[in-house]
Scaffold this active site. Structure first.
Site, PDB file in Angstrom:
ATOM      1  N   VAL A  15      46.120  40.751  40.080  1.00 17.67           N
ATOM      2  CA  VAL A  15      45.624  39.440  39.766  1.00 17.67           C
ATOM      3  C   VAL A  15      46.423  38.542  39.177  1.00 17.67           C
ATOM      4  CG1 VAL A  15      43.748  37.891  38.767  1.00 17.67           C
ATOM      5  CG2 VAL A  15      43.127  40.060  40.071  1.00 17.67           C
ATOM      6  N   LYS A 107      34.764  40.385  33.350  1.00 15.91           N
ATOM      7  CA  LYS A 107      33.443  40.369  33.356  1.00 15.91           C
ATOM      8  C   LYS A 107      32.465  41.364  32.305  1.00 15.91           C
ATOM      9  CE  LYS A 107      34.807  43.031  36.817  1.00 15.91           C
ATOM     10  NZ  LYS A 107      35.566  43.045  38.035  1.00 15.91           N
ATOM     11  N   GLU A 131      35.532  31.805  35.746  1.00 13.96           N
ATOM     12  CA  GLU A 131      35.167  31.638  37.151  1.00 13.96           C
ATOM     13  C   GLU A 131      35.282  32.924  37.770  1.00 13.96           C
ATOM     14  OE1 GLU A 131      33.539  28.707  38.944  1.00 13.96           O
ATOM     15  OE2 GLU A 131      33.010  30.829  39.562  1.00 13.96           O
ATOM     16  N   GLY A 136      34.568  36.844  42.447  1.00 21.15           N
ATOM     17  CA  GLY A 136      36.047  36.616  42.838  1.00 21.15           C
ATOM     18  C   GLY A 136      36.327  35.002  43.008  1.00 21.15           C
ATOM     19  N   ILE A 138      34.748  32.875  44.575  1.00 20.38           N
ATOM     20  CA  ILE A 138      33.450  31.979  44.938  1.00 20.38           C
ATOM     21  C   ILE A 138      33.271  31.045  43.601  1.00 20.38           C
ATOM     22  CG2 ILE A 138      30.936  31.651  45.398  1.00 20.38           C
ATOM     23  CD1 ILE A 138      31.240  34.504  46.886  1.00 20.38           C
ATOM     24  N   GLU A 192      37.173  49.365  41.373  1.00 22.49           N
ATOM     25  CA  GLU A 192      37.712  49.231  40.115  1.00 22.49           C
ATOM     26  C   GLU A 192      38.341  50.602  39.792  1.00 22.49           C
ATOM     27  OE1 GLU A 192      37.050  46.796  37.839  1.00 22.49           O
ATOM     28  OE2 GLU A 192      36.320  45.676  39.560  1.00 22.49           O
ATOM     29  N   ASP A 203      29.587  47.313  37.899  1.00 27.58           N
ATOM     30  CA  ASP A 203      30.116  46.002  38.047  1.00 27.58           C
ATOM     31  C   ASP A 203      29.284  44.890  38.520  1.00 27.58           C
ATOM     32  OD1 ASP A 203      32.767  44.713  38.516  1.00 27.58           O
ATOM     33  OD2 ASP A 203      31.838  44.541  40.451  1.00 27.58           O
ATOM     34  N   LYS A 207      28.334  41.350  36.232  1.00 24.63           N
ATOM     35  CA  LYS A 207      28.358  39.808  36.845  1.00 24.63           C
ATOM     36  C   LYS A 207      26.952  39.203  36.767  1.00 24.63           C
ATOM     37  CE  LYS A 207      32.200  41.265  39.842  1.00 24.63           C
ATOM     38  NZ  LYS A 207      32.460  42.128  40.915  1.00 24.63           N
TER      39      LYS A 207
HETATM   40  N1  HSE Z   1      35.622  46.253  42.246  1.00 25.22           N
HETATM   41  C1  HSE Z   1      35.082  44.773  42.165  1.00 25.22           C
HETATM   42  C2  HSE Z   1      34.687  44.632  43.678  1.00 25.22           C
HETATM   43  C3  HSE Z   1      36.526  43.770  42.289  1.00 25.22           C
HETATM   44  O1  HSE Z   1      34.493  45.544  44.371  1.00 25.22           O
HETATM   45  O2  HSE Z   1      33.909  43.469  44.019  1.00 25.22           O
HETATM   46  C4  HSE Z   1      35.709  42.530  41.730  1.00 25.22           C
HETATM   47  O3  HSE Z   1      35.034  42.495  40.498  1.00 25.22           O
END
Ligand code: HSE
Length: 436
Positions: A15, A107, A131, A136, A138, A192, A203, A207
């Site tokens: 990123v 996050k 954001e 990602g 969006i 990840e 994950d 979020k």
């Molecule tokens: N590992 C995360 C996914 C990447 O698969 O969406 C973005 O947070």
């Protein structure tokens, strides 16, 4: 023209490298849009020698991201290091304390320390933009924080993990195993570093906890999330879902109920005709249900360097457009000290439809015993289907779909069926979610 906005970037992984590249490639467009240049003047990463395929130009190199965060050379500190504590937390805190704006894609950090960091940002009058931390590319944070002013949110739910959606999509479309699909997701860079974070729901939970705060004006509470991952989903579930008109997605759902707020992450059956069921592969989607809009669905790329960089750059551009003295809106939609305590609704009180797949001994009375357990727990059935199991003559598969019922009733009924001794394998229970 106003002076260039001086940006320091910590973390030059996929990123970070993409952010640097896009800031360079799109420099004139961004300058036109923001009325000033955005200049990446400093960077920090672990390995100075690594070839990242980017030109760092004259950017000043910092071995220590905390020193970069505090440096008076930068006005914006971009944290792309990752991790919920450690150097990411230390550097973001240092930047805010030093009066720097912060942009982060982290996050895990926000789900644990977001409210405390927001309080510092608000005290210092700087922006903490995030954001890229949810879904990602969006723009869901901007939508919830700004565009939905005045709306009363009743539920927010979505596909927020590209890895899981990629795996489930390929398992369904190509009949592949979970393990093979996971390997491909890792190879493509979606997962990840530790893929259990993706597949076991952590994950998505991170979020979701951020969206819950924005939706309901409460403190972030990532520890209070009911969580099940997708590693138990089999081809048998996927085929049964398709036969019944459903598709399985890993959803994060936050919902206001009479007893509090439900936050849950689990594999979910959604009607195959719903819009969210059409979201395939690494694509993410977030549905926001409000009194003024009904269901709003945002979908797009939720992982990958350029998609995430798009959100980071949008956040930097917002800072470039802001003016000194301008009163920034609160980080989580209302001032950090006014966020309400999070009141968790008990999962046992969850009301919804359920899919239950049972593998049973093929003998007289099994069907009747299952039906009795359902009736004893006041569970009304929408359908009950029995299949022969080609691989094992003596076994049958029984698939039940319930009308809306309580989670506690389903758990008791399934416990009872298990006790009756008719099952040959562990029962599978998947919640059904209403979706437009
Ligand atoms: N590992 C995360 C996914 C990447 O698969 O969406 C973005 O947070």
């Amino acid at each position: 023209m106003a002076e260039a906005l001086r940006v320091g970037i910590a973390g030059l992984g996929t990123v970070g490298a993409s952010v640097v590249r896009m800031l360079q490639n799109k420099a004139s467009e961004l300058t036109r849009q923001c009325g000033r240049q955005i200049a990446p003047v400093a960077v920090s990463a672990r390995d100075r020698t690594r070839d990242r395929g980017i030109d760092l130009g004259n950017a000043q190199w910092f071995d220590d991201p905390v020193a970069l965060a505090r440096s008076s050379e930068v006005e914006v500190f971009v944290e792309l290091i990752g991790g919920e504590d450690g150097i990411a937390l230390e550097s973001v805190r240092a930047a805010l304390e030093a009066g720097r704006h912060v942009v982060t894609a982290n996050k895990a950090l926000l789900s644990k320390h977001g409210v405390a960091l927001a309080a510092i940002a608000e005290k210092k009058g700087v922006l903490l933009n995030y954001e890229a931390a949810v879904a990602g590319g969006i723009p869901v944070i901007k939508t919830m924080r700004e565009a939905l002013a005045g709306n009363h949110v009743s539920r927010v739910f979505g596909i927020m993990n590209g890895t899981c959606n990629y795996i489930l999509t390929r398992m369904e479309a190509e009949g592949l195993s979970f393990e093979d699909c996971l390997k491909d997701a890792q190879r493509l860079g979606y997962a990840e570093a530790d893929p259990t974070f993706d597949i076991e729901g952590h994950d998505t939970a991170h979020k979701l906890s951020i969206l819950t705060s924005l939706a309901f004006g409460c403190r972030i509470s990532a520890d209070d999330i009911y969580m099940e991952g997708i590693s138990n989903i089999t081809q048998a579930d996927i085929r049964a879902a398709a036969e019944l008109g459903y598709r399985i997605k890993l959803l994060g759902v936050a919902q206001k109920t009479d007893s509090g707020i439900e936050q849950r992450v689990h594999p979910t059956m959604v009607p195959v005709s719903s819009v969210i069921a059409q979201v395939h592969g690494v694509t993410n989607a977030v549905a926001i249900e409000t009194d003024m809009l009904g269901e709003l669905l945002l979908s797009g790329p939720g992982a990958g360097g350029d998609a995430t960089a798009s959100a980071v750059i949008g956040d930097i551009a917002d800072i470039a457009k802001s003016r000194p003295g301008f009163q920034h809106g609160p980080v989580f939609g209302r001032p950090a000290k006014e966020l309400a305590p999070y009141k968790r609704a008990r999962m046992r009180a969850h009301a919804g439809g359920y899919f239950i797949r049972l593998t049973v001994h093929d003998r007289t009375g099994v069907f009747a015993a299952i039906a009795r357990r359902m009736a004893d727990n006041d569970i009304s059935l929408e359908s009950i289907v029995q299949h022969g199991d080609a691989s094992e003559e003596a076994h049958k598969t029984v698939i039940l779909v319930t009308h809306e019922t309580m989670e506690a009733s389903v758990r008791k009924a399934v416990e009872g069926i298990t006790k009756d001794g008719h099952l040959t394998t562990k029962p599978q229970v998947i919640r059904i979610e209403r979706a437009a």
